[in-house]
Motif scaffolding. Structure first.
Motif, mmCIF file in Angstrom:
data_model
loop_
_atom_site.group_PDB
_atom_site.id
_atom_site.type_symbol
_atom_site.label_atom_id
_atom_site.label_comp_id
_atom_site.label_asym_id
_atom_site.label_seq_id
_atom_site.Cartn_x
_atom_site.Cartn_y
_atom_site.Cartn_z
ATOM 1 N N GLY A 147 0.816 -1.214 0.000
ATOM 2 C CA GLY A 147 0.000 0.000 0.000
ATOM 3 C C GLY A 147 0.844 1.255 0.000
ATOM 4 O O GLY A 147 0.573 2.212 -0.739
ATOM 5 N N VAL A 148 1.911 1.264 0.818
ATOM 6 C CA VAL A 148 2.796 2.428 0.897
ATOM 7 C C VAL A 148 3.569 2.594 -0.412
ATOM 8 O O VAL A 148 3.663 3.697 -0.965
ATOM 9 C CB VAL A 148 3.770 2.271 2.084
ATOM 10 C CG1 VAL A 148 4.829 3.380 2.046
ATOM 11 C CG2 VAL A 148 3.011 2.320 3.400
ATOM 12 N N ILE A 149 4.115 1.491 -0.926
ATOM 13 C CA ILE A 149 4.898 1.562 -2.165
ATOM 14 C C ILE A 149 4.046 2.067 -3.330
ATOM 15 O O ILE A 149 4.468 2.954 -4.094
ATOM 16 C CB ILE A 149 5.490 0.173 -2.501
ATOM 17 C CG1 ILE A 149 6.560 -0.205 -1.475
ATOM 18 C CG2 ILE A 149 6.084 0.170 -3.907
ATOM 19 C CD1 ILE A 149 7.110 -1.605 -1.647
ATOM 20 N N CYS A 150 2.837 1.530 -3.467
ATOM 21 C CA CYS A 150 1.974 1.936 -4.581
ATOM 22 C C CYS A 150 1.501 3.381 -4.431
ATOM 23 O O CYS A 150 1.359 4.103 -5.429
ATOM 24 C CB CYS A 150 0.773 1.001 -4.678
ATOM 25 S SG CYS A 150 1.198 -0.654 -5.255
ATOM 26 N N ALA A 151 1.261 3.799 -3.191
ATOM 27 C CA ALA A 151 0.835 5.186 -2.976
ATOM 28 C C ALA A 151 1.958 6.161 -3.321
ATOM 29 O O ALA A 151 1.714 7.217 -3.913
ATOM 30 C CB ALA A 151 0.391 5.377 -1.523
ATOM 31 N N MET A 152 3.189 5.807 -2.949
ATOM 32 C CA MET A 152 4.325 6.678 -3.237
ATOM 33 C C MET A 152 4.679 6.674 -4.724
ATOM 34 O O MET A 152 5.345 7.582 -5.212
ATOM 35 C CB MET A 152 5.549 6.244 -2.413
ATOM 36 C CG MET A 152 5.327 6.250 -0.909
ATOM 37 S SD MET A 152 4.749 7.833 -0.250
ATOM 38 C CE MET A 152 6.187 8.850 -0.524
ATOM 39 N N ARG A 153 4.238 5.650 -5.464
ATOM 40 C CA ARG A 153 4.497 5.551 -6.912
ATOM 41 C C ARG A 153 3.188 5.615 -7.688
ATOM 42 O O ARG A 153 3.030 4.927 -8.685
ATOM 43 C CB ARG A 153 5.220 4.229 -7.231
ATOM 44 C CG ARG A 153 6.550 4.044 -6.533
ATOM 45 C CD ARG A 153 7.629 4.969 -7.114
ATOM 46 N NE ARG A 153 8.936 4.671 -6.565
ATOM 47 C CZ ARG A 153 9.409 5.158 -5.431
ATOM 48 N NH1 ARG A 153 8.655 5.975 -4.708
ATOM 49 N NH2 ARG A 153 10.614 4.838 -4.998
#
Length: 310
Positions: free
Chosen positions: A121-127
């Protein structure tokens, strides 16, 4: 905080009473006479009216409905769910070990589900909108839509039959956990990580993020603030993940021959073993209520405004 916890726990008492009453009523709505079911399970060759009457009296089925319910609920509070119609053993002696086996599988799977959901979730939100974000969401959508029993069968065929790396059934060692945990994790991570991603994106547009960056905070600290606020939304979903997984292991346990609640419940349904079915339904319902209460308490601890509104 202490008063909030007490009030929240007290609110669960009438709900648990209603759940127990509904569970008791549903089982008693069966068109089959419980005494007949007991006698059939005991393989009595000839069932007579006199034998049915004796069985009803011995098991207390001839008493008024409310007396039966009160006697049953008083016994349930002491973890006495009666005896199995099929084996005659105490229900808890069968449910206890099965519950612990299912709980182990549920807790291990939930740890991986929560950890991967937060990470993805964090990785996709930041990208957001980039290739990595689109790829992860596409793969997760495909895996989530895949039937769990089919995925389990394919993994057994490849890792157990073709490669002979992992056991196909049972829970003899830690290796027995690998395939069931992977199937459960894949089935639910794709759902929960999207919640974390959505909450992260929503918080990234808040004013406090702009002020934090303007104050000179590092991007790492800003991301941690965003994640902390985002998890306030996701904590309820993560808390409910445990009872949801606990109640949905029926297919996985039967595919992998896992000696848990799901497998026991299927056997009980097929043999019409009402006391075990009753205990299983009640146990799942109580688990949902307790974890829902826990999620409210955790949210209140993270957000003091919720305690004031209660």
């Amino acid at each position: 905080m202490g008063s909030y916890i007490v009030k929240r726990i007290l609110l669960t008492i009438p709900l648990l009473i209603i759940i127990s009453l509904i569970t008791f009523v549903l089982i008693n709505l069966s068109p089959l006479d419980p005494a007949v079911v007991v006698l059939q399970a005991q393989e009595v060759p000839q069932i007579t009216e006199e034998l049915i009457a004796q069985t009803n009296k011995a098991l207390g089925f001839d008493q008024p409905f409310m007396i039966q319910y009160v006697n049953w609920i008083m016994a349930v509070v002491q973890l006495d769910f009666g005896n199995s119609y099929v084996s005659g053993e105490p229900v808890w002696s069968l449910m206890g070990p099965a519950f612990m086996n299912t709980l182990k599988l549920t807790l291990v799977s939930s740890v991986f589900i929560i950890a991967l959901s937060i990470l993805l979730g964090v990785i996709c939100a930041m990208r957001e909108g980039k290739l990595l974000d689109r790829s992860v969401r596409g793969v997760s959508f495909f895996l989530t839509a895949m039937p769990s029993y089919w995925l389990a069968a394919m993994m057994i065929w490849y890792f157990s039959v073709k490669l002979d790396l992992l056991p196909t059934s049972g829970m003899d060692s830690y290796r027995s956990y690998i395939l069931p945990v992977i199937v459960i994790t894949v089935s639910y991570t794709g759902i929960y990580f999207r919640t974390v991603r959505s909450s992260m994106l929503s918080n990234m547009n808040e004013d406090y993020v702009l002020y934090a960056r303007a104050s000179g905070l590092s991007e790492k600290k800003v991301t941690l603030h965003i994640l902390r606020n985002s998890l306030q939304v996701a904590v309820s979903i993560f808390c409910m993940a445990i009872p949801i997984v606990l109640g949905s292991t029926v297919v996985i346990e039967n595919v992998f021959a896992w000696p848990g609640l799901g497998r026991l419940s299927v056997k009980s349904i097929l043999s019409r073993d009402f006391p075990i079915i009753q205990a299983y339904v009640l146990m799942l319902a109580v688990t949902f209520v307790l974890f829902n209460t826990l999620s409210d308490i955790i949210n209140a601890a993270m957000n003091p405004r919720l305690r004031k509104e209660f």
